[in-house]
Design a protein around this motif. Sequence first.
Motif, mmCIF file in Angstrom:
data_model
loop_
_atom_site.group_PDB
_atom_site.id
_atom_site.type_symbol
_atom_site.label_atom_id
_atom_site.label_comp_id
_atom_site.label_asym_id
_atom_site.label_seq_id
_atom_site.Cartn_x
_atom_site.Cartn_y
_atom_site.Cartn_z
ATOM 1 N N ALA A 102 -14.192 -34.591 -62.765
ATOM 2 C CA ALA A 102 -15.100 -33.484 -62.437
ATOM 3 C C ALA A 102 -14.654 -32.203 -63.136
ATOM 4 O O ALA A 102 -15.487 -31.443 -63.646
ATOM 5 C CB ALA A 102 -15.156 -33.277 -60.926
ATOM 6 N N TYR A 103 -13.355 -31.976 -63.182
ATOM 7 C CA TYR A 103 -12.821 -30.794 -63.861
ATOM 8 C C TYR A 103 -13.147 -30.850 -65.346
ATOM 9 O O TYR A 103 -13.619 -29.864 -65.937
ATOM 10 C CB TYR A 103 -11.313 -30.715 -63.610
ATOM 11 N N GLU A 104 -12.931 -32.004 -65.937
ATOM 12 C CA GLU A 104 -13.206 -32.143 -67.371
ATOM 13 C C GLU A 104 -14.689 -31.935 -67.663
ATOM 14 O O GLU A 104 -15.055 -31.282 -68.636
ATOM 15 C CB GLU A 104 -12.739 -33.512 -67.856
ATOM 16 N N GLN A 105 -15.556 -32.449 -66.817
ATOM 17 C CA GLN A 105 -17.000 -32.329 -67.041
ATOM 18 C C GLN A 105 -17.526 -30.931 -66.741
ATOM 19 O O GLN A 105 -18.394 -30.433 -67.450
ATOM 20 C CB GLN A 105 -17.755 -33.353 -66.183
ATOM 21 N N ARG A 106 -16.997 -30.307 -65.702
ATOM 22 C CA ARG A 106 -17.519 -29.010 -65.269
ATOM 23 C C ARG A 106 -16.798 -27.829 -65.902
ATOM 24 O O ARG A 106 -17.235 -26.687 -65.756
ATOM 25 C CB ARG A 106 -17.447 -28.901 -63.753
ATOM 26 N N GLY A 107 -15.676 -28.105 -66.558
ATOM 27 C CA GLY A 107 -14.907 -27.009 -67.143
ATOM 28 C C GLY A 107 -14.234 -26.183 -66.068
ATOM 29 O O GLY A 107 -13.904 -26.697 -64.995
ATOM 30 N N PHE A 111 -12.009 -26.611 -61.884
ATOM 31 C CA PHE A 111 -10.557 -26.519 -61.747
ATOM 32 C C PHE A 111 -10.097 -26.463 -60.291
ATOM 33 O O PHE A 111 -9.131 -27.125 -59.915
ATOM 34 C CB PHE A 111 -10.004 -25.314 -62.513
ATOM 35 N N ALA A 112 -10.757 -25.674 -59.462
ATOM 36 C CA ALA A 112 -10.313 -25.503 -58.074
ATOM 37 C C ALA A 112 -10.275 -26.844 -57.337
ATOM 38 O O ALA A 112 -9.340 -27.109 -56.575
ATOM 39 C CB ALA A 112 -11.204 -24.512 -57.332
ATOM 40 N N GLY A 113 -11.264 -27.689 -57.578
ATOM 41 C CA GLY A 113 -11.277 -29.008 -56.938
ATOM 42 C C GLY A 113 -10.127 -29.875 -57.409
ATOM 43 O O GLY A 113 -9.498 -30.581 -56.609
ATOM 44 N N PHE A 114 -9.838 -29.827 -58.710
ATOM 45 C CA PHE A 114 -8.716 -30.599 -59.248
ATOM 46 C C PHE A 114 -7.404 -30.051 -58.697
ATOM 47 O O PHE A 114 -6.534 -30.814 -58.253
ATOM 48 C CB PHE A 114 -8.726 -30.564 -60.775
ATOM 49 N N GLN A 115 -7.258 -28.751 -58.709
ATOM 50 C CA GLN A 115 -6.041 -28.135 -58.198
ATOM 51 C C GLN A 115 -5.814 -28.535 -56.732
ATOM 52 O O GLN A 115 -4.702 -28.902 -56.349
ATOM 53 C CB GLN A 115 -6.130 -26.616 -58.331
ATOM 54 N N ALA A 116 -6.856 -28.488 -55.937
ATOM 55 C CA ALA A 116 -6.739 -28.857 -54.517
ATOM 56 C C ALA A 116 -6.344 -30.323 -54.365
ATOM 57 O O ALA A 116 -5.500 -30.659 -53.523
ATOM 58 C CB ALA A 116 -8.048 -28.574 -53.781
ATOM 59 N N ALA A 117 -6.930 -31.193 -55.183
ATOM 60 C CA ALA A 117 -6.601 -32.619 -55.115
ATOM 61 C C ALA A 117 -5.146 -32.865 -55.502
ATOM 62 O O ALA A 117 -4.454 -33.672 -54.879
ATOM 63 C CB ALA A 117 -7.546 -33.422 -56.021
ATOM 64 N N VAL A 118 -4.672 -32.163 -56.522
ATOM 65 C CA VAL A 118 -3.275 -32.303 -56.962
ATOM 66 C C VAL A 118 -2.329 -31.831 -55.860
ATOM 67 O O VAL A 118 -1.367 -32.524 -55.507
ATOM 68 C CB VAL A 118 -3.030 -31.530 -58.281
ATOM 69 N N VAL A 119 -2.595 -30.672 -55.300
ATOM 70 C CA VAL A 119 -1.728 -30.121 -54.249
ATOM 71 C C VAL A 119 -1.716 -31.060 -53.040
ATOM 72 O O VAL A 119 -0.648 -31.354 -52.486
ATOM 73 C CB VAL A 119 -2.170 -28.693 -53.861
ATOM 74 N N GLU A 120 -2.874 -31.541 -52.644
ATOM 75 C CA GLU A 120 -2.957 -32.456 -51.495
ATOM 76 C C GLU A 120 -2.163 -33.741 -51.760
ATOM 77 O O GLU A 120 -1.399 -34.196 -50.906
ATOM 78 C CB GLU A 120 -4.416 -32.796 -51.205
ATOM 79 N N TYR A 121 -2.332 -34.306 -52.950
ATOM 80 C CA TYR A 121 -1.620 -35.540 -53.286
ATOM 81 C C TYR A 121 -0.107 -35.309 -53.285
ATOM 82 O O TYR A 121 0.654 -36.074 -52.691
ATOM 83 C CB TYR A 121 -2.075 -36.080 -54.651
#
Length: 190
Positions: A102-107, A111-121
């Motif tokens: 989603a980050y790659e597609q949306r630019g 990012f915020a969604g990817f960042q949140a997923a990384v932090v959660e993981y």
Amino acid sequence: MKKSLSIIHAEHRALAAMLNGLRQLVDGIAKGRIKPDFGLFRKMIAYIDKVPEKVHHPKEDQYLFARLRLRCPEAVPVIERLEAEHRIGDARIRALEAALEAYEQRGPAGFAGFQAAVVEYIDAEWRHMNAEEHEIFPLAERDLQADDWAAIDAAFLANDNPWSGPAGEYEQLFSKIVNIAPAPVGLGPG
């Protein structure tokens, strides 16, 4: 510390290094210091998927947890929680991959969604590893017997290099990550 517990600890350190690198890269993007490298992120997530999820966790379940469950009823609630976390590991990796896509597609909007997923993981993995090392290890050292340790050690000694995988199949992947990740995470261009 028993051989197999030392190996588990080393495998945790290898995963921690990868997770720390992932967090540093995401933090660098958030602070505007670096640009996203989606190929690098895919490789890092692939390493996390292949080594801990496919090699490390199954051995813990089949050997350490199985033996400890028989010898130490006190450990059963913690073992059940950790095994449940292992069972959802694949879904957690898929969520991380989806957030990256989603980050790659949306630019930048993704990012915020990817960042949140990384932090959660990463936060979940730290809690998981800490539970194993601070709750399970002491009980295992206290209650497991020589024959238990012989079986557990044999399983874990089959992968004595947590950076490369049981047959060295992940060594190239780890090397690629180190060589393309920017400093201080790796050796790549900053």
